[in-house]
Scaffold this active site. Sequence first.
Site, PDB file in Angstrom:
ATOM      1  N   ASP A 186       0.835  -1.209   0.000  1.00 48.76           N
ATOM      2  CA  ASP A 186       0.000   0.000   0.000  1.00 48.76           C
ATOM      3  C   ASP A 186       0.871   1.261   0.000  1.00 48.76           C
ATOM      4  OD1 ASP A 186      -2.344   1.455   0.060  1.00 48.76           O
ATOM      5  OD2 ASP A 186      -2.636   1.257   2.215  1.00 48.76           O
TER       6      ASP A 186
ATOM      7  N   ASN B 236      -2.227 -11.211  -4.401  1.00 44.74           N
ATOM      8  CA  ASN B 236      -2.053 -12.668  -4.447  1.00 44.74           C
ATOM      9  C   ASN B 236      -0.761 -13.008  -3.720  1.00 44.74           C
ATOM     10  OD1 ASN B 236      -4.331 -13.446  -6.003  1.00 44.74           O
ATOM     11  ND2 ASN B 236      -3.325 -12.511  -7.785  1.00 44.74           N
TER      12      ASN B 236
ATOM     13  N   LYS C 204       1.871 -15.537  -3.049  1.00 42.72           N
ATOM     14  CA  LYS C 204       2.261 -16.764  -3.750  1.00 42.72           C
ATOM     15  C   LYS C 204       3.243 -17.621  -2.953  1.00 42.72           C
ATOM     16  CE  LYS C 204       1.392 -15.021  -8.379  1.00 42.72           C
ATOM     17  NZ  LYS C 204       0.701 -16.212  -8.887  1.00 42.72           N
TER      18      LYS C 204
ATOM     19  N   ARG D 137      -9.666  10.817 -12.201  1.00 45.41           N
ATOM     20  CA  ARG D 137      -9.027  10.820 -10.873  1.00 45.41           C
ATOM     21  C   ARG D 137      -8.569   9.434 -10.448  1.00 45.41           C
ATOM     22  NH1 ARG D 137     -11.767  12.261  -6.271  1.00 45.41           N
ATOM     23  NH2 ARG D 137     -13.851  11.949  -7.105  1.00 45.41           N
ATOM     24  N   LYS D 138      -8.772   8.433 -11.311  1.00 47.44           N
ATOM     25  CA  LYS D 138      -8.438   7.052 -10.930  1.00 47.44           C
ATOM     26  C   LYS D 138      -7.038   6.658 -11.434  1.00 47.44           C
ATOM     27  CE  LYS D 138     -12.328   5.527 -12.725  1.00 47.44           C
ATOM     28  NZ  LYS D 138     -13.443   4.654 -13.138  1.00 47.44           N
TER      29      LYS D 138
HETATM   30  C1  LIG Z   1       4.459   9.796   3.993  1.00 47.04           C
HETATM   31  C2  LIG Z   1       3.277   9.004   3.849  1.00 47.04           C
HETATM   32  C3  LIG Z   1       3.310   7.956   2.776  1.00 47.04           C
HETATM   33  C4  LIG Z   1       2.304   6.993   3.144  1.00 47.04           C
HETATM   34  C5  LIG Z   1       1.662   6.354   1.978  1.00 47.04           C
HETATM   35  C6  LIG Z   1       0.525   5.685   2.576  1.00 47.04           C
HETATM   36  C7  LIG Z   1      -0.313   5.053   1.555  1.00 47.04           C
HETATM   37  C8  LIG Z   1      -1.446   4.529   2.294  1.00 47.04           C
HETATM   38  C9  LIG Z   1      -2.694   5.007   1.661  1.00 47.04           C
HETATM   39  C10 LIG Z   1      -3.855   4.531   2.457  1.00 47.04           C
HETATM   40  O1  LIG Z   1      -3.821   3.507   3.054  1.00 47.04           O
HETATM   41  S1  LIG Z   1      -5.231   5.499   2.457  1.00 47.04           S
HETATM   42  C11 LIG Z   1      -6.260   4.716   3.696  1.00 47.04           C
HETATM   43  C12 LIG Z   1      -7.178   3.674   3.143  1.00 47.04           C
HETATM   44  N1  LIG Z   1      -8.105   4.248   2.227  1.00 47.04           N
HETATM   45  C13 LIG Z   1      -9.203   4.893   2.642  1.00 47.04           C
HETATM   46  O2  LIG Z   1      -9.462   5.045   3.816  1.00 47.04           O
HETATM   47  C14 LIG Z   1     -10.092   5.454   1.566  1.00 47.04           C
HETATM   48  C15 LIG Z   1     -11.545   5.457   1.970  1.00 47.04           C
HETATM   49  N2  LIG Z   1     -12.321   5.837   0.786  1.00 47.04           N
HETATM   50  C16 LIG Z   1     -12.556   7.129   0.533  1.00 47.04           C
HETATM   51  O3  LIG Z   1     -12.243   8.039   1.289  1.00 47.04           O
HETATM   52  C17 LIG Z   1     -13.209   7.434  -0.763  1.00 47.04           C
HETATM   53  O4  LIG Z   1     -13.936   6.319  -1.213  1.00 47.04           O
HETATM   54  C18 LIG Z   1     -12.188   7.827  -1.844  1.00 47.04           C
HETATM   55  C19 LIG Z   1     -11.439   9.109  -1.412  1.00 47.04           C
HETATM   56  C20 LIG Z   1     -11.172   6.726  -2.150  1.00 47.04           C
HETATM   57  C21 LIG Z   1     -12.939   8.139  -3.145  1.00 47.04           C
HETATM   58  O5  LIG Z   1     -13.995   8.977  -2.825  1.00 47.04           O
HETATM   59  P1  LIG Z   1     -14.390  10.186  -3.783  1.00 47.04           P
HETATM   60  O6  LIG Z   1     -15.698  10.691  -3.312  1.00 47.04           O
HETATM   61  O7  LIG Z   1     -13.262  11.150  -3.894  1.00 47.04           O
HETATM   62  O8  LIG Z   1     -14.501   9.470  -5.203  1.00 47.04           O
HETATM   63  P2  LIG Z   1     -15.799   8.818  -5.866  1.00 47.04           P
HETATM   64  O9  LIG Z   1     -16.518   7.935  -4.910  1.00 47.04           O
HETATM   65  O10 LIG Z   1     -16.553   9.911  -6.548  1.00 47.04           O
HETATM   66  O11 LIG Z   1     -15.125   7.873  -6.937  1.00 47.04           O
HETATM   67  C22 LIG Z   1     -14.303   8.431  -7.973  1.00 47.04           C
HETATM   68  C23 LIG Z   1     -14.194   7.352  -9.033  1.00 47.04           C
HETATM   69  O12 LIG Z   1     -13.488   6.224  -8.479  1.00 47.04           O
HETATM   70  C24 LIG Z   1     -14.331   5.058  -8.525  1.00 47.04           C
HETATM   71  N3  LIG Z   1     -14.099   4.298  -7.283  1.00 47.04           N
HETATM   72  C25 LIG Z   1     -14.030   4.779  -6.040  1.00 47.04           C
HETATM   73  N4  LIG Z   1     -13.798   3.790  -5.153  1.00 47.04           N
HETATM   74  C26 LIG Z   1     -13.723   2.658  -5.885  1.00 47.04           C
HETATM   75  C27 LIG Z   1     -13.483   1.313  -5.564  1.00 47.04           C
HETATM   76  N5  LIG Z   1     -13.255   0.918  -4.308  1.00 47.04           N
HETATM   77  N6  LIG Z   1     -13.445   0.409  -6.563  1.00 47.04           N
HETATM   78  C28 LIG Z   1     -13.650   0.793  -7.846  1.00 47.04           C
HETATM   79  N7  LIG Z   1     -13.868   2.067  -8.226  1.00 47.04           N
HETATM   80  C29 LIG Z   1     -13.912   2.994  -7.252  1.00 47.04           C
HETATM   81  C30 LIG Z   1     -15.751   5.612  -8.576  1.00 47.04           C
HETATM   82  O13 LIG Z   1     -16.626   4.649  -9.164  1.00 47.04           O
HETATM   83  C31 LIG Z   1     -15.548   6.820  -9.474  1.00 47.04           C
HETATM   84  O14 LIG Z   1     -15.397   6.368 -10.815  1.00 47.04           O
HETATM   85  P3  LIG Z   1     -15.900   7.274 -12.052  1.00 47.04           P
HETATM   86  O15 LIG Z   1     -15.115   8.563 -11.980  1.00 47.04           O
HETATM   87  O16 LIG Z   1     -15.588   6.445 -13.255  1.00 47.04           O
HETATM   88  O17 LIG Z   1     -17.386   7.490 -11.812  1.00 47.04           O
END
Ligand SMILES: CCCCCCCCCC(=O)SCCNC(=O)CCNC(=O)[C@H](O)C(C)(C)COP(=O)(O)OP(=O)(O)OC[C@H]1O[C@@H](n2cnc3c(N)ncnc32)[C@H](O)[C@@H]1OP(=O)(O)O
Length: 240
Positions: A161, A183, A185, A206-207
């Site tokens: 991640d 996966n 393995k 944005r994806k």
């Molecule tokens: C120094 C630090 C470095 C550290 C790096 C750390 C990396 C760690 C990153 C993480 O772990 S983040 C924490 C875990 N993730 C979360 O807590 C995210 C929780 N989810 C959310 O807050 C929202 O769902 C998210 C911000 C991801 C998206 O919400 P939005 O309202 O901005 O987007 P929206 O729901 O309008 O979806 C935008 C597009 O993405 C698609 N989409 C969103 N979630 C999806 C999903 N799960 N699967 C498939 N498609 C998805 C959605 O269908 C749509 O497609 P279209 O533009 O084609 O209509």
Amino acid sequence: MLRSCTAGLRSLWALRGRREGAARLSADLQPARRLFSTEKAVHKDWALPNPSWSKDLKLLFDQFMKKCEDGSWERLPSCKHTCTYKSEDFKTYFLDPQLVEGEGLSQAQLFTRGFEDGLGFEYVIFNNNDEKRTVCLFQGGPYLQGIPGFLHGGAIATMIDVAFGSCAAISGGAVMTANLNINFKRPVPLCSVVVIHSQLDKLEGRKLFVSCNVRSVDEKTLYSEATGLFIKLDPKKSST
Ligand SMILES: CCCCCCCCCC(=O)SCCNC(=O)CCNC(=O)[C@H](O)C(C)(C)COP(=O)(O)OP(=O)(O)OC[C@H]1O[C@@H](n2cnc3c(N)ncnc32)[C@H](O)[C@@H]1OP(=O)(O)O
């Protein structure tokens, strides 16, 4: 394998003991643990060698540092207290200002940097911005054990991640994980070094679609493969 891991653990504990003096880092390593400051605080860069790093990790680190010399690759610094990765973006768009200003975040630190040297996640990430890919060198310590002698799958998922996040951020800036598929393995031996190669496969609005493989240092063993979907944060939306 178990014997070498036990030896690794023994040397880690010995190391821990040695470090329980006033000087936490040995004098020769202090210059390597570069300090850099922001307006508010001084932060230590954790993505640099420390005495717990194995020969393999140090060797790979040196190889990638060489690749950085012509500017094609860059090493990402890493702070415990999120001074990197455009954390200001996250604060602005997604956090309650009272939480940011108050005591709420004073204890907060990056999950992967919350362990003592060598016991948890030892890693460094290199970005190739032109090729939109990253390489993460990762040594998982004894506190990340799952089944005896091997890394916990959640620890591998965490590292994937983080590596994905860095890869997606090259093109997306402030991004969040929407989906991870892994996966597993082969089990990863505790205290061994693995290399996570991530790349951006597709950018669609944005994806950001990313994929990676996790391999042994000699590349002979494929431990895991994964894909991920990251979403570029929309400043007009709030997650709370
Ligand atoms: C120094 C630090 C470095 C550290 C790096 C750390 C990396 C760690 C990153 C993480 O772990 S983040 C924490 C875990 N993730 C979360 O807590 C995210 C929780 N989810 C959310 O807050 C929202 O769902 C998210 C911000 C991801 C998206 O919400 P939005 O309202 O901005 O987007 P929206 O729901 O309008 O979806 C935008 C597009 O993405 C698609 N989409 C969103 N979630 C999806 C999903 N799960 N699967 C498939 N498609 C998805 C959605 O269908 C749509 O497609 P279209 O533009 O084609 O209509």
